[in-house]
Design a protein around this motif. Sequence first.
Motif, PDB file in Angstrom:
ATOM      1  N   GLU A  11      97.270 -13.649  -4.589  1.00 15.57           N
ATOM      2  CA  GLU A  11      98.408 -14.066  -5.399  1.00 15.57           C
ATOM      3  C   GLU A  11      97.990 -15.021  -6.509  1.00 15.57           C
ATOM      4  O   GLU A  11      97.211 -15.949  -6.286  1.00 15.57           O
ATOM      5  CB  GLU A  11      99.467 -14.721  -4.511  1.00 15.57           C
ATOM      6  CG  GLU A  11      99.970 -13.785  -3.413  1.00 15.57           C
ATOM      7  CD  GLU A  11     101.194 -14.313  -2.722  1.00 15.57           C
ATOM      8  OE1 GLU A  11     101.974 -15.042  -3.377  1.00 15.57           O
ATOM      9  OE2 GLU A  11     101.373 -14.007  -1.532  1.00 15.57           O
ATOM     10  N   ARG A  12      98.553 -14.790  -7.696  1.00 20.37           N
ATOM     11  CA  ARG A  12      98.192 -15.604  -8.865  1.00 20.37           C
ATOM     12  C   ARG A  12      98.609 -17.058  -8.694  1.00 20.37           C
ATOM     13  O   ARG A  12      97.989 -17.956  -9.273  1.00 20.37           O
ATOM     14  CB  ARG A  12      98.835 -15.014 -10.126  1.00 20.37           C
ATOM     15  CG  ARG A  12      98.400 -15.729 -11.404  1.00 20.37           C
ATOM     16  CD  ARG A  12      98.852 -14.972 -12.646  1.00 20.37           C
ATOM     17  NE  ARG A  12      98.444 -15.702 -13.838  1.00 20.37           N
ATOM     18  CZ  ARG A  12      99.248 -16.501 -14.531  1.00 20.37           C
ATOM     19  NH1 ARG A  12     100.506 -16.662 -14.148  1.00 20.37           N
ATOM     20  NH2 ARG A  12      98.796 -17.113 -15.603  1.00 20.37           N
ATOM     21  N   ARG A  13      99.652 -17.320  -7.902  1.00 20.87           N
ATOM     22  CA  ARG A  13     100.104 -18.701  -7.712  1.00 20.87           C
ATOM     23  C   ARG A  13      99.076 -19.528  -6.950  1.00 20.87           C
ATOM     24  O   ARG A  13      99.179 -20.751  -6.901  1.00 20.87           O
ATOM     25  CB  ARG A  13     101.442 -18.721  -6.973  1.00 20.87           C
ATOM     26  CG  ARG A  13     101.406 -18.170  -5.559  1.00 20.87           C
ATOM     27  CD  ARG A  13     102.814 -18.000  -4.982  1.00 20.87           C
ATOM     28  NE  ARG A  13     102.796 -17.253  -3.731  1.00 20.87           N
ATOM     29  CZ  ARG A  13     103.002 -17.770  -2.546  1.00 20.87           C
ATOM     30  NH1 ARG A  13     103.252 -19.077  -2.428  1.00 20.87           N
ATOM     31  NH2 ARG A  13     102.985 -17.027  -1.456  1.00 20.87           N
ATOM     32  N   PHE A  14      98.073 -18.870  -6.339  1.00 20.60           N
ATOM     33  CA  PHE A  14      97.086 -19.606  -5.541  1.00 20.60           C
ATOM     34  C   PHE A  14      95.640 -19.308  -5.940  1.00 20.60           C
ATOM     35  O   PHE A  14      94.821 -20.232  -6.032  1.00 20.60           O
ATOM     36  CB  PHE A  14      97.279 -19.262  -4.053  1.00 20.60           C
ATOM     37  CG  PHE A  14      96.380 -20.030  -3.124  1.00 20.60           C
ATOM     38  CD1 PHE A  14      96.674 -21.346  -2.784  1.00 20.60           C
ATOM     39  CD2 PHE A  14      95.246 -19.452  -2.594  1.00 20.60           C
ATOM     40  CE1 PHE A  14      95.855 -22.070  -1.936  1.00 20.60           C
ATOM     41  CE2 PHE A  14      94.409 -20.167  -1.739  1.00 20.60           C
ATOM     42  CZ  PHE A  14      94.718 -21.469  -1.409  1.00 20.60           C
ATOM     43  N   SER A  83      98.940 -27.522 -14.900  1.00 20.03           N
ATOM     44  CA  SER A  83      97.907 -26.543 -15.264  1.00 20.03           C
ATOM     45  C   SER A  83      97.167 -26.954 -16.533  1.00 20.03           C
ATOM     46  O   SER A  83      95.954 -26.743 -16.655  1.00 20.03           O
ATOM     47  CB  SER A  83      98.527 -25.153 -15.431  1.00 20.03           C
ATOM     48  OG  SER A  83      99.427 -25.123 -16.527  1.00 20.03           O
ATOM     49  N   LEU A 133      99.712 -29.869  -6.616  1.00 17.41           N
ATOM     50  CA  LEU A 133     100.045 -28.500  -6.993  1.00 17.41           C
ATOM     51  C   LEU A 133     100.332 -27.632  -5.772  1.00 17.41           C
ATOM     52  O   LEU A 133     101.220 -26.766  -5.804  1.00 17.41           O
ATOM     53  CB  LEU A 133      98.896 -27.916  -7.819  1.00 17.41           C
ATOM     54  CG  LEU A 133      99.025 -26.472  -8.314  1.00 17.41           C
ATOM     55  CD1 LEU A 133      98.390 -26.320  -9.687  1.00 17.41           C
ATOM     56  CD2 LEU A 133      98.375 -25.483  -7.345  1.00 17.41           C
ATOM     57  N   GLN A 136     103.863 -27.317  -4.502  1.00 16.82           N
ATOM     58  CA  GLN A 136     104.753 -26.749  -5.516  1.00 16.82           C
ATOM     59  C   GLN A 136     104.684 -25.230  -5.543  1.00 16.82           C
ATOM     60  O   GLN A 136     105.636 -24.570  -5.963  1.00 16.82           O
ATOM     61  CB  GLN A 136     104.414 -27.305  -6.912  1.00 16.82           C
ATOM     62  CG  GLN A 136     104.927 -28.722  -7.150  1.00 16.82           C
ATOM     63  CD  GLN A 136     104.754 -29.162  -8.589  1.00 16.82           C
ATOM     64  OE1 GLN A 136     103.880 -29.950  -8.899  1.00 16.82           O
ATOM     65  NE2 GLN A 136     105.608 -28.662  -9.476  1.00 16.82           N
ATOM     66  N   HIS A 137     103.571 -24.666  -5.098  1.00 15.83           N
ATOM     67  CA  HIS A 137     103.396 -23.209  -5.140  1.00 15.83           C
ATOM     68  C   HIS A 137     103.449 -22.550  -3.763  1.00 15.83           C
ATOM     69  O   HIS A 137     103.582 -21.324  -3.687  1.00 15.83           O
ATOM     70  CB  HIS A 137     102.076 -22.862  -5.826  1.00 15.83           C
ATOM     71  CG  HIS A 137     102.080 -23.063  -7.309  1.00 15.83           C
ATOM     72  ND1 HIS A 137     102.907 -22.351  -8.162  1.00 15.83           N
ATOM     73  CD2 HIS A 137     101.383 -23.919  -8.105  1.00 15.83           C
ATOM     74  CE1 HIS A 137     102.704 -22.748  -9.403  1.00 15.83           C
ATOM     75  NE2 HIS A 137     101.788 -23.700  -9.400  1.00 15.83           N
ATOM     76  N   LEU A 138     103.314 -23.330  -2.681  1.00 14.01           N
ATOM     77  CA  LEU A 138     103.318 -22.751  -1.339  1.00 14.01           C
ATOM     78  C   LEU A 138     104.547 -23.196  -0.562  1.00 14.01           C
ATOM     79  O   LEU A 138     105.034 -24.309  -0.737  1.00 14.01           O
ATOM     80  CB  LEU A 138     102.054 -23.177  -0.563  1.00 14.01           C
ATOM     81  CG  LEU A 138     100.699 -22.806  -1.172  1.00 14.01           C
ATOM     82  CD1 LEU A 138      99.582 -23.144  -0.202  1.00 14.01           C
ATOM     83  CD2 LEU A 138     100.639 -21.330  -1.558  1.00 14.01           C
ATOM     84  N   ILE A 197      95.680 -20.427 -14.054  1.00  6.84           N
ATOM     85  CA  ILE A 197      96.602 -21.139 -13.149  1.00  6.84           C
ATOM     86  C   ILE A 197      98.001 -21.101 -13.748  1.00  6.84           C
ATOM     87  O   ILE A 197      98.183 -21.437 -14.925  1.00  6.84           O
ATOM     88  CB  ILE A 197      96.144 -22.594 -12.937  1.00  6.84           C
ATOM     89  CG1 ILE A 197      94.790 -22.629 -12.217  1.00  6.84           C
ATOM     90  CG2 ILE A 197      97.175 -23.374 -12.125  1.00  6.84           C
ATOM     91  CD1 ILE A 197      94.201 -24.016 -12.088  1.00  6.84           C
ATOM     92  N   PRO A 198      99.014 -20.670 -12.975  1.00  9.01           N
ATOM     93  CA  PRO A 198     100.374 -20.596 -13.538  1.00  9.01           C
ATOM     94  C   PRO A 198     100.931 -21.971 -13.855  1.00  9.01           C
ATOM     95  O   PRO A 198     100.473 -22.991 -13.342  1.00  9.01           O
ATOM     96  CB  PRO A 198     101.178 -19.924 -12.412  1.00  9.01           C
ATOM     97  CG  PRO A 198     100.394 -20.154 -11.173  1.00  9.01           C
ATOM     98  CD  PRO A 198      98.956 -20.215 -11.578  1.00  9.01           C
ATOM     99  N   THR A 200     102.840 -25.237 -13.785  1.00 14.85           N
ATOM    100  CA  THR A 200     103.291 -26.058 -12.655  1.00 14.85           C
ATOM    101  C   THR A 200     104.054 -27.237 -13.238  1.00 14.85           C
ATOM    102  O   THR A 200     103.453 -28.226 -13.662  1.00 14.85           O
ATOM    103  CB  THR A 200     102.085 -26.545 -11.821  1.00 14.85           C
ATOM    104  OG1 THR A 200     101.246 -25.429 -11.511  1.00 14.85           O
ATOM    105  CG2 THR A 200     102.554 -27.202 -10.540  1.00 14.85           C
TER     106      THR A 200
END
Length: 626
Positions: A11-14, A83, A133, A136-138, A197-198, A200
Amino acid sequence: MSHSQFSLLKERRFFPFFITQALGALNDNVFKNALVILLSFKAAESLPVDSKIAVNLAAILFILPFFIFSAIAGQLAEKYEKSINIRRVKLAEIIIMLMATVGFYFESYSALLFILFLMGFQSAIFGPLKYGLIPQHLHHDELVGGNALIESSTFLAILLGTIIGGTMMTLQSNNLLYLSIALVTFAVTGYLASRKIPVTPAVAPELTINWNVFREIYNNIKFMYSNKTVFLAILGISWFWFYGAIYLTQLPNYTKSTLAGDESVATLFLTAFSIGIGIGALLCEKLSAGRVEAGLVPIGAFGLSLFGYDLYLANTASNLIPTYDYIQFIGLNGSWRVLIDAIMIGIFGGLFTVPLYALVQQRGSKPHMSRLIAGLNILNALFMVFSGIFAITLISLNCTIPEIFLATAIVNIFVAIYIFFKAPEFIFRFITWLLVNTIYRIKPRNLHLIPTHDACVLVCNHVSFVDALIIAGYCKRNVRFVMYHKIFAAPIIGTFFKMANAIPIAPARENKALMESAFEKIARELSRGEVVCIFPEGKLTADGKIGEFKKGIEKIIEKTPVPVIPLALTGLWGSWFSRKNGRAMKGFPKKFMAQIGLIAGPKIMPADVTAETLHLKVKTLFESNN
């Protein structure tokens, strides 16, 4: 629905962030380990101080920026989008590595030590961005897996950095040239990964930066201390960095003066330690079933002292001459014992730290997470500086390195006792983990129906004194249990419920004030988005059947309308903790290793909640699965 932690790598978020931080850790360790080996072996005769002292001074120089700059870094991480800041940090890394090539070319040890300080500065700025980060993404149920991947990759980076840095220093020609090329290449590659990195978003864009470092350090520590469990988790993490710094810093000289090994043996030993950390971190996801499992922390603490002590017993020699390379060393008697000790110290270190990092991210204030991590880095820095002072002091007192390891293992016992005494939740979770993984064979069903993020009430039949422990062990969220006050006050089992911060309750005819206080606490927990579990029968079953549900559940939902999840426990009737033969916990324990069922049903919306409806739902679950 359960999922593999490795699915996050798709996944791009990670994934881009994972690669960025891994390459940063790799570069840190290639440079740091190459410099340590250079100071320990290649430049020992030209240094103005003993090489053991120089190595510890280098460790202090790397960690000192974490103490000085983390407070400012935490504010910057919360005020600005993450990011972009990560990309700026990676650009700075490229510049620092270009400076390192100049230092290696002129073999200027003072310049290289200053560059090590700059690497510490760059890492200090990156730390709050990194751990801020992640949450915020998980999601909550991904925190353990995500942190396990981050920690295992970090120590895999230590492993590869050790191998690359150590191998390059053993080359007969152009070793510093190849080392410089590798450092710049890793820095550039890390920057390119960071560009993926997307976005954040900033969590506190209105924040006014306090540039007074010492005032902000004080504010960070004060804020950490406001949540006792989070603060003690941070204290535990910082202690592990003290513990780990002792080993990582002393290992080159340990292999030289105690194991009579050359640089390749130092690399082998650090490799064993790093592999262990990676294994321990990845084991956390398996052993915790995806939840933030504080019960693994006491296991990790015990293992750190046990195998630290065995490492001391394995070889107490000192002042030997480097004689063996890694192939010759493996063939020596006792070599495998010290290598296994190093691996086991790493494994238990992973079990100790990963749940603590996840606990901080789960329980810590989200708008202040980066500053919380900055405070963590400040304490980490202090503890690692203290570790260098601790080691230098013992060396000055003519202690051997095995004796330093022994002293660290002993101190670890006292630190663990202090943390667990101050936060008994860790012991409660440990006992719960043992119960659900060793004493009973538990078969959970449909527990994914319990909401992963929002508030809810769990209602369950009450069969035994360990019902709450089993539910706590298998629910992936932290649960506040409401317990009949006489069970809460029971001599043995009540102690565990106090550790779990359960809420005691009594009927109005017994203690109206306690009842009202319990309802207030329940409402407060639900308003914060937490999970509360009650046993509406109000007492343990005396015949194995489900008794009448009291009306208290209706009052709870009327005050705080949230969904209710029915649960049913099967297989516990007749166990030592039930009242099948009169008084529970009488005589010798029995029915251990019995198969226990824990079944969840679909949620019931607040408007549909009545005591009679819930009784029917739980009874149906119980009878259809018993």
